[in-house]
Scaffold this motif. Structure first.
Motif, mmCIF file in Angstrom:
data_model
loop_
_atom_site.group_PDB
_atom_site.id
_atom_site.type_symbol
_atom_site.label_atom_id
_atom_site.label_comp_id
_atom_site.label_asym_id
_atom_site.label_seq_id
_atom_site.Cartn_x
_atom_site.Cartn_y
_atom_site.Cartn_z
ATOM 1 N N SER A 387 4.630 60.861 -2.907
ATOM 2 C CA SER A 387 6.091 60.862 -2.748
ATOM 3 C C SER A 387 6.725 59.526 -3.117
ATOM 4 O O SER A 387 7.757 59.472 -3.780
ATOM 5 N N HIS A 388 6.129 58.444 -2.654
ATOM 6 C CA HIS A 388 6.682 57.109 -2.927
ATOM 7 C C HIS A 388 5.720 56.362 -3.858
ATOM 8 O O HIS A 388 4.689 55.868 -3.423
ATOM 9 N N LYS A 389 6.094 56.302 -5.115
ATOM 10 C CA LYS A 389 5.233 55.663 -6.117
ATOM 11 C C LYS A 389 5.697 54.229 -6.357
ATOM 12 O O LYS A 389 6.864 53.999 -6.676
ATOM 13 N N THR A 393 1.012 52.436 -8.820
ATOM 14 C CA THR A 393 0.721 53.861 -9.001
ATOM 15 C C THR A 393 1.107 54.316 -10.407
ATOM 16 O O THR A 393 0.339 54.998 -11.096
ATOM 17 N N TRP A 394 2.334 53.949 -10.831
ATOM 18 C CA TRP A 394 2.785 54.295 -12.182
ATOM 19 C C TRP A 394 1.847 53.700 -13.231
ATOM 20 O O TRP A 394 1.469 54.360 -14.205
ATOM 21 N N THR A 395 1.477 52.442 -13.038
ATOM 22 C CA THR A 395 0.628 51.750 -14.007
ATOM 23 C C THR A 395 -0.733 52.427 -14.142
ATOM 24 O O THR A 395 -1.267 52.582 -15.254
ATOM 25 N N GLY A 421 13.859 53.381 -11.768
ATOM 26 C CA GLY A 421 14.213 52.049 -11.248
ATOM 27 C C GLY A 421 13.035 51.238 -10.768
ATOM 28 O O GLY A 421 13.217 50.256 -10.040
ATOM 29 N N VAL A 422 11.815 51.633 -11.146
ATOM 30 C CA VAL A 422 10.615 50.885 -10.761
ATOM 31 C C VAL A 422 10.365 49.811 -11.813
ATOM 32 O O VAL A 422 10.288 50.110 -13.008
ATOM 33 N N HIS A 423 10.253 48.562 -11.391
ATOM 34 C CA HIS A 423 10.085 47.457 -12.327
ATOM 35 C C HIS A 423 8.618 47.327 -12.752
ATOM 36 O O HIS A 423 7.739 47.174 -11.906
ATOM 37 N N PRO A 424 8.350 47.364 -14.044
ATOM 38 C CA PRO A 424 6.961 47.202 -14.513
ATOM 39 C C PRO A 424 6.511 45.755 -14.386
ATOM 40 O O PRO A 424 7.338 44.836 -14.353
#
Length: 575
Positions: A387-389, A393-395, A421-424
Protein backbone atom coordinates in the motif's frame (compact mmCIF):
# COMPACT_ATOMS: atom_id res chain seq x y z
CA UNK A 1 -27.67 25.11 68.49
CA UNK A 2 -25.52 23.89 71.32
CA UNK A 3 -26.73 20.37 70.71
CA UNK A 4 -25.83 20.68 67.06
CA UNK A 5 -22.35 21.87 67.99
CA UNK A 6 -22.05 19.01 70.42
CA UNK A 7 -23.00 16.51 67.77
CA UNK A 8 -20.35 17.87 65.41
CA UNK A 9 -17.76 17.78 68.17
CA UNK A 10 -18.79 14.31 69.16
CA UNK A 11 -18.20 13.01 65.70
CA UNK A 12 -15.18 15.22 64.90
CA UNK A 13 -17.34 16.38 62.02
CA UNK A 14 -16.04 19.84 61.19
CA UNK A 15 -17.15 20.29 57.52
CA UNK A 16 -13.81 21.86 56.50
CA UNK A 17 -11.85 19.09 58.18
CA UNK A 18 -14.08 16.49 56.50
CA UNK A 19 -13.39 17.97 53.07
CA UNK A 20 -9.65 17.99 53.77
CA UNK A 21 -9.76 14.35 54.84
CA UNK A 22 -11.67 13.43 51.67
CA UNK A 23 -9.16 15.33 49.56
CA UNK A 24 -6.21 13.54 51.17
CA UNK A 25 -7.97 10.17 50.83
CA UNK A 26 -8.72 10.73 47.15
CA UNK A 27 -5.18 11.96 46.52
CA UNK A 28 -3.85 8.76 48.08
CA UNK A 29 -6.16 6.70 45.88
CA UNK A 30 -4.97 8.52 42.75
CA UNK A 31 -1.34 8.03 43.72
CA UNK A 32 -1.99 4.29 44.20
CA UNK A 33 -3.87 3.85 40.89
CA UNK A 34 -2.69 0.94 38.75
CA UNK A 35 -5.52 0.79 36.20
CA UNK A 36 -7.90 3.05 34.30
CA UNK A 37 -10.84 1.49 36.12
CA UNK A 38 -9.43 2.55 39.50
CA UNK A 39 -8.84 6.07 38.17
CA UNK A 40 -12.42 6.27 36.90
CA UNK A 41 -13.80 5.06 40.24
CA UNK A 42 -11.77 7.71 42.07
CA UNK A 43 -12.98 10.32 39.58
CA UNK A 44 -16.58 9.35 40.42
CA UNK A 45 -15.85 9.88 44.11
CA UNK A 46 -14.35 13.29 43.31
CA UNK A 47 -17.59 14.25 41.55
CA UNK A 48 -19.92 12.92 44.31
CA UNK A 49 -17.88 14.69 47.00
CA UNK A 50 -17.92 17.93 44.99
CA UNK A 51 -14.10 17.85 44.64
CA UNK A 52 -13.90 17.40 40.83
CA UNK A 53 -12.50 20.90 40.38
CA UNK A 54 -9.81 20.62 43.08
CA UNK A 55 -6.61 21.53 41.30
CA UNK A 56 -4.29 19.04 43.01
CA UNK A 57 -6.69 16.13 42.45
CA UNK A 58 -7.46 17.14 38.88
CA UNK A 59 -3.75 17.45 38.04
CA UNK A 60 -3.03 14.00 39.43
CA UNK A 61 -5.98 12.38 37.64
CA UNK A 62 -5.13 14.04 34.35
CA UNK A 63 -1.45 13.04 34.62
CA UNK A 64 -2.32 9.41 35.28
CA UNK A 65 -4.71 9.19 32.33
CA UNK A 66 -2.51 11.08 29.85
CA UNK A 67 0.99 9.89 30.77
CA UNK A 68 0.77 6.57 32.60
CA UNK A 69 1.07 3.30 30.66
CA UNK A 70 -2.11 2.17 32.41
CA UNK A 71 -4.05 5.34 31.56
CA UNK A 72 -6.17 6.38 28.59
CA UNK A 73 -5.43 9.46 26.52
CA UNK A 74 -9.02 9.71 25.27
CA UNK A 75 -10.31 9.78 28.85
CA UNK A 76 -7.74 12.48 29.65
CA UNK A 77 -9.05 14.53 26.71
CA UNK A 78 -12.60 14.19 28.07
CA UNK A 79 -11.52 15.41 31.52
CA UNK A 80 -9.54 18.28 30.02
CA UNK A 81 -12.40 19.43 27.77
CA UNK A 82 -14.69 19.76 30.84
CA UNK A 83 -12.16 21.74 32.86
CA UNK A 84 -12.70 25.48 33.20
CA UNK A 85 -9.53 27.51 32.64
CA UNK A 86 -6.90 24.74 32.60
CA UNK A 87 -3.55 25.70 34.10
CA UNK A 88 -0.17 25.68 32.33
CA UNK A 89 0.58 22.38 34.06
CA UNK A 90 -2.59 20.81 32.60
CA UNK A 91 -1.78 22.02 29.10
CA UNK A 92 1.72 20.61 29.50
CA UNK A 93 0.30 17.25 30.58
CA UNK A 94 -1.87 17.07 27.45
CA UNK A 95 1.02 18.12 25.21
CA UNK A 96 3.28 15.54 26.84
CA UNK A 97 0.64 12.81 26.62
CA UNK A 98 0.07 13.27 22.88
CA UNK A 99 3.83 13.43 22.35
CA UNK A 100 4.32 10.11 24.17
CA UNK A 101 1.61 8.55 22.01
CA UNK A 102 3.42 9.82 18.87
CA UNK A 103 0.59 12.10 17.80
CA UNK A 104 2.50 15.16 16.61
CA UNK A 105 -0.43 16.95 14.96
CA UNK A 106 -2.52 16.78 18.15
CA UNK A 107 0.48 17.91 20.20
CA UNK A 108 0.75 21.07 18.09
CA UNK A 109 -3.03 21.52 18.27
CA UNK A 110 -2.89 21.66 22.08
CA UNK A 111 0.04 24.07 21.94
CA UNK A 112 -1.99 26.43 19.76
CA UNK A 113 -4.90 26.08 22.19
CA UNK A 114 -2.60 26.97 25.07
CA UNK A 115 -1.50 30.13 23.26
CA UNK A 116 -5.09 31.07 22.41
CA UNK A 117 -5.95 30.71 26.10
CA UNK A 118 -3.38 33.44 26.82
CA UNK A 119 -0.95 31.18 28.66
CA UNK A 120 2.81 31.21 28.13
CA UNK A 121 4.72 27.92 27.69
CA UNK A 122 7.61 27.10 30.01
CA UNK A 123 10.70 24.92 29.79
CA UNK A 124 8.57 21.80 30.37
CA UNK A 125 6.41 22.60 27.33
CA UNK A 126 9.06 22.86 24.62
CA UNK A 127 10.87 19.48 24.87
CA UNK A 128 7.70 17.49 24.11
CA UNK A 129 6.67 19.92 21.38
CA UNK A 130 10.06 19.57 19.73
CA UNK A 131 9.96 15.78 20.03
CA UNK A 132 6.68 15.83 18.11
CA UNK A 133 8.13 18.18 15.48
CA UNK A 134 10.96 15.69 14.92
CA UNK A 135 8.34 13.09 13.92
CA UNK A 136 6.94 15.36 11.21
CA UNK A 137 8.59 15.30 7.81
CA UNK A 138 8.45 19.09 7.42
CA UNK A 139 10.90 21.14 9.47
CA UNK A 140 8.92 24.39 9.41
CA UNK A 141 7.01 23.42 12.57
CA UNK A 142 10.24 22.82 14.47
CA UNK A 143 11.72 26.09 13.25
CA UNK A 144 8.59 27.89 14.42
CA UNK A 145 8.82 26.33 17.89
CA UNK A 146 12.55 27.17 18.00
CA UNK A 147 11.75 30.82 17.24
CA UNK A 148 9.10 30.83 19.97
CA UNK A 149 11.60 29.36 22.45
CA UNK A 150 14.11 32.10 21.58
CA UNK A 151 11.52 34.84 22.18
CA UNK A 152 10.50 33.21 25.47
CA UNK A 153 14.12 33.03 26.63
CA UNK A 154 14.20 29.22 26.89
CA UNK A 155 16.44 28.40 23.91
CA UNK A 156 19.50 27.69 26.07
CA UNK A 157 17.66 25.83 28.83
CA UNK A 158 19.36 22.43 29.05
CA UNK A 159 16.15 20.47 28.40
CA UNK A 160 14.95 22.73 25.59
CA UNK A 161 18.33 22.96 23.85
CA UNK A 162 18.76 19.17 24.06
CA UNK A 163 15.36 18.71 22.42
CA UNK A 164 16.32 21.22 19.72
CA UNK A 165 19.54 19.31 19.08
CA UNK A 166 17.56 16.09 18.68
CA UNK A 167 15.17 17.83 16.27
CA UNK A 168 17.92 19.10 13.97
CA UNK A 169 20.01 15.92 14.23
CA UNK A 170 17.06 13.64 13.41
CA UNK A 171 16.25 15.76 10.35
CA UNK A 172 19.95 15.64 9.30
CA UNK A 173 20.40 19.39 9.67
CA UNK A 174 23.73 19.09 11.39
CA UNK A 175 24.90 22.63 10.57
CA UNK A 176 21.98 24.05 12.59
CA UNK A 177 22.65 21.51 15.34
CA UNK A 178 26.34 22.47 15.46
CA UNK A 179 25.50 26.20 15.77
CA UNK A 180 23.15 25.51 18.66
CA UNK A 181 25.59 23.09 20.30
CA UNK A 182 28.37 25.71 20.32
CA UNK A 183 26.05 28.25 22.00
CA UNK A 184 24.92 25.91 24.78
CA UNK A 185 26.30 27.07 28.18
CA UNK A 186 26.01 23.56 29.62
CA UNK A 187 26.67 20.48 27.50
CA UNK A 188 26.00 17.19 29.21
CA UNK A 189 26.46 13.62 28.01
CA UNK A 190 23.03 13.72 26.33
CA UNK A 191 24.00 16.79 24.26
CA UNK A 192 27.29 15.26 23.12
CA UNK A 193 25.63 11.93 22.34
CA UNK A 194 22.93 13.64 20.27
CA UNK A 195 25.58 15.32 18.12
CA UNK A 196 27.54 12.09 17.66
CA UNK A 197 24.41 10.09 16.83
CA UNK A 198 23.22 12.80 14.43
CA UNK A 199 26.43 12.76 12.42
CA UNK A 200 26.50 8.96 12.36
CA UNK A 201 22.86 8.82 11.28
CA UNK A 202 23.41 11.07 8.26
CA UNK A 203 26.51 9.16 7.15
CA UNK A 204 29.14 11.62 8.41
CA UNK A 205 31.17 9.13 10.41
CA UNK A 206 34.36 11.23 10.48
CA UNK A 207 32.49 14.15 12.06
CA UNK A 208 30.92 11.83 14.64
CA UNK A 209 34.38 10.57 15.65
CA UNK A 210 35.66 14.17 15.76
CA UNK A 211 32.91 15.18 18.19
CA UNK A 212 33.62 12.11 20.32
CA UNK A 213 37.29 13.12 20.60
CA UNK A 214 36.23 16.64 21.63
CA UNK A 215 33.95 15.07 24.22
CA UNK A 216 36.94 13.24 25.71
CA UNK A 217 38.98 16.46 25.80
CA UNK A 218 36.13 18.06 27.78
CA UNK A 219 36.21 15.17 30.30
CA UNK A 220 32.62 14.10 29.61
CA UNK A 221 32.27 10.38 30.28
CA UNK A 222 30.32 8.56 27.56
CA UNK A 223 27.48 6.19 28.34
CA UNK A 224 26.60 3.06 26.37
CA UNK A 225 24.34 5.05 24.00
CA UNK A 226 27.28 7.31 23.13
CA UNK A 227 29.54 4.35 22.45
CA UNK A 228 26.94 2.63 20.25
CA UNK A 229 26.81 5.76 18.09
CA UNK A 230 30.61 6.03 17.91
CA UNK A 231 30.87 2.38 16.89
CA UNK A 232 28.31 3.04 14.14
CA UNK A 233 30.57 5.88 12.96
CA UNK A 234 33.61 3.57 13.01
CA UNK A 235 31.66 1.07 10.90
CA UNK A 236 30.85 3.83 8.39
CA UNK A 237 34.42 5.03 8.04
CA UNK A 238 36.16 1.67 8.48
CA UNK A 239 38.10 3.15 11.42
CA UNK A 240 39.19 -0.12 13.02
CA UNK A 241 41.70 1.64 15.30
CA UNK A 242 39.03 3.80 16.95
CA UNK A 243 36.72 0.78 17.10
CA UNK A 244 39.35 -1.18 19.01
CA UNK A 245 39.85 1.78 21.35
CA UNK A 246 36.12 1.78 22.12
CA UNK A 247 36.22 -1.99 22.63
CA UNK A 248 39.01 -1.57 25.19
CA UNK A 249 37.09 1.20 26.95
CA UNK A 250 34.01 -1.03 27.14
CA UNK A 251 36.01 -3.83 28.76
CA UNK A 252 37.67 -1.50 31.28
CA UNK A 253 34.38 0.14 32.24
CA UNK A 254 32.51 -3.16 32.61
CA UNK A 255 29.85 -2.25 30.06
CA UNK A 256 30.39 -5.33 27.91
CA UNK A 257 27.24 -6.95 29.34
CA UNK A 258 25.01 -4.38 27.60
CA UNK A 259 23.56 -6.31 24.66
CA UNK A 260 23.14 -3.24 22.44
CA UNK A 261 26.80 -2.38 22.91
CA UNK A 262 27.98 -5.91 22.20
CA UNK A 263 25.86 -5.94 19.04
CA UNK A 264 27.34 -2.61 17.91
CA UNK A 265 30.84 -4.01 18.46
CA UNK A 266 30.28 -7.12 16.34
CA UNK A 267 28.68 -4.98 13.62
CA UNK A 268 31.68 -2.62 13.66
CA UNK A 269 34.23 -5.43 13.36
CA UNK A 270 32.28 -7.02 10.50
CA UNK A 271 32.06 -3.77 8.52
CA UNK A 272 35.76 -3.09 9.14
CA UNK A 273 36.63 -6.43 7.54
CA UNK A 274 37.16 -8.48 10.70
CA UNK A 275 34.34 -10.98 10.43
CA UNK A 276 36.36 -13.46 12.49
CA UNK A 277 36.40 -11.13 15.51
CA UNK A 278 32.74 -10.35 14.96
CA UNK A 279 31.82 -14.05 15.08
CA UNK A 280 33.98 -14.58 18.16
CA UNK A 281 32.18 -11.76 19.99
CA UNK A 282 28.83 -13.19 18.93
CA UNK A 283 29.70 -16.65 20.23
CA UNK A 284 30.76 -15.18 23.58
CA UNK A 285 27.58 -13.11 24.07
CA UNK A 286 25.67 -14.50 27.08
CA UNK A 287 22.32 -12.96 26.07
CA UNK A 288 21.64 -12.94 22.36
CA UNK A 289 18.45 -11.18 21.33
CA UNK A 290 16.92 -10.88 17.87
CA UNK A 291 18.96 -7.73 17.16
CA UNK A 292 22.20 -9.63 17.85
CA UNK A 293 21.20 -12.45 15.52
CA UNK A 294 20.17 -9.94 12.84
CA UNK A 295 23.55 -8.21 13.11
CA UNK A 296 25.58 -11.39 12.63
CA UNK A 297 23.34 -12.60 9.77
CA UNK A 298 23.76 -9.18 8.14
CA UNK A 299 27.53 -9.40 8.65
CA UNK A 300 27.76 -12.68 6.73
CA UNK A 301 25.51 -11.33 3.99
CA UNK A 302 27.79 -8.31 3.64
CA UNK A 303 30.79 -10.63 3.39
CA UNK A 304 28.93 -12.56 0.65
CA UNK A 305 28.94 -15.69 2.80
CA UNK A 306 25.24 -16.24 2.27
CA UNK A 307 25.23 -19.96 3.11
CA UNK A 308 26.51 -19.20 6.59
CA UNK A 309 23.85 -16.48 6.95
CA UNK A 310 21.18 -19.11 6.24
CA UNK A 311 22.79 -21.58 8.70
CA UNK A 312 22.72 -18.89 11.39
CA UNK A 313 19.03 -18.34 10.69
CA UNK A 314 18.31 -22.02 11.33
CA UNK A 315 20.37 -21.91 14.55
CA UNK A 316 18.46 -18.82 15.61
CA UNK A 317 15.20 -20.75 15.26
CA UNK A 318 16.67 -23.67 17.26
CA UNK A 319 17.36 -21.16 20.08
CA UNK A 320 13.65 -20.18 20.00
CA UNK A 321 14.39 -16.59 18.99
CA UNK A 322 11.41 -15.23 17.10
CA UNK A 323 12.54 -13.56 13.84
CA UNK A 324 11.36 -10.06 12.94
CA UNK A 325 11.18 -8.04 9.72
CA UNK A 326 14.92 -7.37 9.72
CA UNK A 327 15.66 -11.09 10.07
CA UNK A 328 13.44 -11.98 7.14
CA UNK A 329 14.87 -9.17 5.00
CA UNK A 330 18.37 -10.54 5.63
CA UNK A 331 17.45 -14.13 4.83
CA UNK A 332 15.58 -13.13 1.69
CA UNK A 333 18.73 -11.32 0.57
CA UNK A 334 20.73 -14.50 1.14
CA UNK A 335 18.14 -16.56 -0.76
CA UNK A 336 18.33 -14.15 -3.69
CA UNK A 337 22.12 -14.52 -3.96
CA UNK A 338 22.05 -18.30 -3.46
CA UNK A 339 19.15 -18.86 -5.82
CA UNK A 340 17.38 -20.68 -3.00
CA UNK A 341 13.80 -20.30 -4.18
CA UNK A 342 12.50 -22.99 -1.81
CA UNK A 343 13.58 -21.23 1.35
CA UNK A 344 12.59 -17.87 -0.11
CA UNK A 345 9.04 -19.05 -0.79
CA UNK A 346 8.87 -20.61 2.69
CA UNK A 347 9.88 -17.28 4.24
CA UNK A 348 7.28 -15.51 2.09
CA UNK A 349 4.60 -17.94 3.30
CA UNK A 350 5.64 -17.36 6.93
CA UNK A 351 5.49 -13.59 6.42
CA UNK A 352 2.00 -13.85 4.91
CA UNK A 353 0.73 -16.21 7.62
CA UNK A 354 2.09 -13.98 10.40
CA UNK A 355 0.40 -10.90 8.89
CA UNK A 356 3.67 -8.97 8.74
CA UNK A 357 3.33 -5.59 7.08
CA UNK A 358 5.29 -5.86 3.83
CA UNK A 359 5.71 -2.10 3.47
CA UNK A 360 9.32 -0.94 3.63
CA UNK A 361 12.41 -3.14 3.73
CA UNK A 362 10.59 -6.49 3.92
CA UNK A 363 8.50 -5.88 0.81
CA UNK A 364 11.56 -4.56 -1.02
CA UNK A 365 13.51 -7.71 -0.08
CA UNK A 366 10.70 -9.93 -1.39
CA UNK A 367 10.60 -8.04 -4.71
CA UNK A 368 14.38 -8.21 -5.03
CA UNK A 369 14.46 -11.94 -4.25
CA UNK A 370 11.80 -12.93 -6.77
CA UNK A 371 13.38 -10.67 -9.41
CA UNK A 372 16.80 -12.29 -8.95
CA UNK A 373 15.20 -15.72 -9.09
CA UNK A 374 13.69 -14.77 -12.45
CA UNK A 375 10.09 -14.75 -11.21
CA UNK A 376 9.13 -11.19 -12.19
CA UNK A 377 5.40 -12.05 -12.13
CA UNK A 378 5.56 -12.75 -8.38
CA UNK A 379 7.68 -9.64 -7.87
CA UNK A 380 5.10 -7.49 -9.68
CA UNK A 381 2.28 -9.07 -7.68
CA UNK A 382 3.99 -8.26 -4.39
CA UNK A 383 4.78 -4.74 -5.60
CA UNK A 384 1.13 -3.99 -6.33
CA UNK A 385 0.04 -5.47 -2.98
CA UNK A 386 2.14 -2.95 -1.02
CA UNK A 387 0.00 0.00 0.00
CA UNK A 388 2.72 2.49 0.93
CA UNK A 389 5.63 2.28 -1.48
CA UNK A 390 8.81 4.19 -0.71
CA UNK A 391 11.68 4.98 -3.10
CA UNK A 392 13.42 1.68 -2.25
CA UNK A 393 10.33 -0.36 -3.18
CA UNK A 394 9.92 1.41 -6.53
CA UNK A 395 13.64 1.07 -7.25
CA UNK A 396 13.66 -2.68 -6.51
CA UNK A 397 10.82 -3.27 -8.98
CA UNK A 398 12.31 -1.02 -11.68
CA UNK A 399 15.68 -2.79 -11.30
CA UNK A 400 13.96 -6.21 -11.39
CA UNK A 401 12.24 -5.44 -14.69
CA UNK A 402 15.41 -3.88 -16.14
CA UNK A 403 17.61 -6.89 -15.35
CA UNK A 404 15.22 -9.19 -17.25
CA UNK A 405 15.14 -7.09 -20.40
CA UNK A 406 11.76 -5.48 -19.72
CA UNK A 407 13.13 -1.99 -20.36
CA UNK A 408 9.86 -0.40 -21.45
CA UNK A 409 8.02 -1.76 -18.41
CA UNK A 410 10.78 -0.46 -16.14
CA UNK A 411 10.59 3.03 -17.64
CA UNK A 412 6.78 3.08 -17.50
CA UNK A 413 7.02 2.21 -13.82
CA UNK A 414 9.58 4.99 -13.29
CA UNK A 415 7.23 7.53 -14.88
CA UNK A 416 4.44 6.30 -12.61
CA UNK A 417 6.79 6.70 -9.63
CA UNK A 418 7.38 10.35 -10.57
CA UNK A 419 3.62 10.95 -10.99
CA UNK A 420 3.05 9.54 -7.50
CA UNK A 421 5.43 12.20 -6.13
CA UNK A 422 8.08 9.72 -4.94
CA UNK A 423 11.57 11.20 -5.30
CA UNK A 424 14.09 8.87 -6.97
CA UNK A 425 17.59 8.48 -5.59
CA UNK A 426 20.92 7.62 -7.23
CA UNK A 427 20.16 3.87 -7.14
CA UNK A 428 16.83 4.44 -8.90
CA UNK A 429 18.60 6.24 -11.71
CA UNK A 430 21.12 3.41 -11.97
CA UNK A 431 18.22 1.04 -12.66
CA UNK A 432 16.61 3.47 -15.12
CA UNK A 433 19.83 4.01 -17.11
CA UNK A 434 20.41 0.26 -17.14
CA UNK A 435 16.89 -0.26 -18.52
CA UNK A 436 17.54 2.30 -21.26
CA UNK A 437 20.84 0.62 -22.10
CA UNK A 438 19.37 -2.87 -22.49
CA UNK A 439 16.36 -1.55 -24.41
CA UNK A 440 18.56 0.54 -26.74
CA UNK A 441 16.72 3.76 -25.84
CA UNK A 442 19.59 6.20 -26.38
CA UNK A 443 17.66 9.47 -26.40
CA UNK A 444 15.57 8.48 -23.39
CA UNK A 445 18.68 7.50 -21.47
CA UNK A 446 20.36 10.84 -22.17
CA UNK A 447 17.18 12.69 -21.15
CA UNK A 448 16.97 10.78 -17.86
CA UNK A 449 20.66 11.46 -17.19
CA UNK A 450 20.01 15.20 -17.60
CA UNK A 451 16.91 15.01 -15.37
CA UNK A 452 18.96 13.30 -12.67
CA UNK A 453 21.40 16.20 -12.47
CA UNK A 454 19.12 19.18 -13.21
CA UNK A 455 15.71 18.19 -11.84
CA UNK A 456 16.59 15.96 -8.89
CA UNK A 457 20.03 17.44 -8.09
CA UNK A 458 21.73 14.04 -7.90
CA UNK A 459 25.47 14.11 -8.44
CA UNK A 460 26.41 11.40 -10.97
CA UNK A 461 28.81 8.73 -9.72
CA UNK A 462 31.19 6.46 -11.60
CA UNK A 463 28.39 3.89 -11.89
CA UNK A 464 26.04 6.41 -13.58
CA UNK A 465 28.70 7.40 -16.09
CA UNK A 466 29.40 3.71 -16.66
CA UNK A 467 25.72 3.11 -17.47
CA UNK A 468 25.68 6.03 -19.90
CA UNK A 469 28.90 4.84 -21.56
CA UNK A 470 27.39 1.35 -21.84
CA UNK A 471 24.22 2.85 -23.41
CA UNK A 472 26.21 4.70 -26.08
CA UNK A 473 28.58 1.77 -26.70
CA UNK A 474 25.77 -0.74 -27.18
CA UNK A 475 24.23 1.60 -29.76
CA UNK A 476 27.54 1.80 -31.66
CA UNK A 477 28.17 5.44 -30.73
CA UNK A 478 31.72 4.68 -29.68
CA UNK A 479 33.20 8.10 -30.41
CA UNK A 480 30.48 9.80 -28.34
CA UNK A 481 31.11 7.31 -25.56
CA UNK A 482 34.85 8.02 -25.67
CA UNK A 483 34.23 11.80 -25.49
CA UNK A 484 31.92 11.25 -22.55
CA UNK A 485 34.55 9.26 -20.66
CA UNK A 486 37.20 11.91 -21.34
CA UNK A 487 34.93 14.73 -20.12
CA UNK A 488 33.52 13.27 -16.90
CA UNK A 489 34.63 15.00 -13.66
CA UNK A 490 35.38 11.73 -11.85
CA UNK A 491 38.30 9.45 -12.65
CA UNK A 492 37.03 6.63 -14.90
CA UNK A 493 37.26 3.17 -13.38
CA UNK A 494 37.69 -0.24 -14.98
CA UNK A 495 33.92 -0.74 -15.34
CA UNK A 496 33.55 2.42 -17.48
CA UNK A 497 36.39 1.43 -19.79
CA UNK A 498 35.04 -2.13 -19.95
CA UNK A 499 31.70 -0.79 -21.23
CA UNK A 500 33.54 0.90 -24.09
CA UNK A 501 35.63 -2.18 -24.73
CA UNK A 502 32.48 -4.30 -25.05
CA UNK A 503 31.24 -1.89 -27.71
CA UNK A 504 34.58 -2.17 -29.52
CA UNK A 505 34.21 -5.96 -29.61
CA UNK A 506 30.67 -5.76 -30.98
CA UNK A 507 31.42 -3.10 -33.61
CA UNK A 508 35.02 -4.20 -34.35
CA UNK A 509 36.71 -0.91 -33.55
CA UNK A 510 40.27 -2.11 -32.98
CA UNK A 511 41.85 1.35 -32.88
CA UNK A 512 39.65 2.54 -30.03
CA UNK A 513 40.09 -0.81 -28.30
CA UNK A 514 43.85 -0.32 -28.38
CA UNK A 515 43.57 3.15 -26.75
CA UNK A 516 41.18 1.86 -24.11
CA UNK A 517 43.44 -1.11 -23.45
CA UNK A 518 46.27 1.19 -22.43
CA UNK A 519 43.94 2.98 -19.99
CA UNK A 520 42.77 -0.32 -18.51
CA UNK A 521 46.31 -1.65 -18.09
CA UNK A 522 47.22 1.52 -16.15
CA UNK A 523 44.45 0.72 -13.67
CA UNK A 524 45.88 -2.78 -13.12
CA UNK A 525 42.59 -4.69 -13.12
CA UNK A 526 42.48 -7.96 -11.21
CA UNK A 527 39.20 -9.25 -12.66
CA UNK A 528 39.50 -12.06 -15.20
CA UNK A 529 36.58 -10.75 -17.28
CA UNK A 530 38.47 -7.62 -18.37
CA UNK A 531 41.48 -9.58 -19.61
CA UNK A 532 39.30 -12.13 -21.40
CA UNK A 533 37.39 -9.33 -23.10
CA UNK A 534 40.68 -7.77 -24.25
CA UNK A 535 41.73 -11.14 -25.61
CA UNK A 536 38.42 -11.52 -27.48
CA UNK A 537 38.70 -8.06 -29.06
CA UNK A 538 42.16 -8.91 -30.42
CA UNK A 539 41.03 -12.35 -31.57
CA UNK A 540 38.09 -10.93 -33.49
CA UNK A 541 40.47 -8.63 -35.37
CA UNK A 542 43.00 -11.41 -35.94
CA UNK A 543 45.63 -9.73 -33.76
CA UNK A 544 47.01 -12.90 -32.23
CA UNK A 545 49.99 -11.15 -30.68
CA UNK A 546 47.54 -9.09 -28.62
CA UNK A 547 45.69 -12.27 -27.61
CA UNK A 548 48.97 -13.80 -26.50
CA UNK A 549 49.89 -10.69 -24.49
CA UNK A 550 46.51 -10.58 -22.72
CA UNK A 551 46.77 -14.25 -21.75
CA UNK A 552 50.36 -13.75 -20.60
CA UNK A 553 49.30 -10.94 -18.25
CA UNK A 554 46.61 -13.21 -16.78
CA UNK A 555 49.17 -15.96 -16.23
CA UNK A 556 51.71 -13.63 -14.60
CA UNK A 557 49.09 -12.17 -12.27
CA UNK A 558 47.66 -15.64 -11.61
CA UNK A 559 44.22 -14.48 -12.68
CA UNK A 560 41.97 -17.39 -13.57
CA UNK A 561 38.79 -17.39 -15.58
CA UNK A 562 36.43 -19.80 -13.87
CA UNK A 563 33.70 -21.46 -15.93
CA UNK A 564 30.09 -20.70 -15.24
CA UNK A 565 28.35 -22.93 -12.71
CA UNK A 566 24.97 -23.64 -11.21
CA UNK A 567 24.08 -24.84 -7.74
CA UNK A 568 21.34 -26.95 -6.20
CA UNK A 569 20.44 -26.05 -2.63
CA UNK A 570 19.70 -29.08 -0.46
CA UNK A 571 18.24 -28.94 3.05
CA UNK A 572 21.46 -30.48 4.35
CA UNK A 573 23.45 -27.57 2.87
CA UNK A 574 21.53 -25.10 5.02
CA UNK A 575 22.33 -26.73 8.35
Amino acid sequence: MACLDARYKGHGANPTEGAMQSKHTLLGLLQACTSLKQAQQTHCQMITKNLASETILLNKLLSFCAISDDGCLDYACTIFSRTDQPSVLMWNVMIRGHSLYNKPEQTLFFFKGMQQAGLSPNNYTYPFLLKSCALLSETKHGEGIHGHAVKSGFELDIFVSSALLHLYASSERMESAELLFVKMPIRNVVSWTTMIAGYAHCGKGADAIRVFKEMQVNNIHPNHVTLVSVLAACALTGDLEMGRFIHGYVRRSGMQTVTALETALLDMYAKCGRLDVSRELFNEMPDKNVISWNAIIGAYNQARQHKEAVRLFYRMRLHNIKPDKVTFSGILTACAHLGDGGLGQAIHAYVTKSNFNTCGALGTALIDMYSKLGDTDSAVQIFHSISHKDAFTWTAMIAGLAMHGQGKGALDLFEEMLREGVHPDEVTYMAVLSACSHAGLIQKGCEYFDCMTTLHRIQPTEEHYGCLADLLSRAGLLEEAERLVESIPVKPNVAIYTALLSGCRIYRNADLAQRITKKIVELKPERAGVHVLLSNVYAREGRWQGVKLARKVMKEKRIKKYPGWSSIIRDADRL
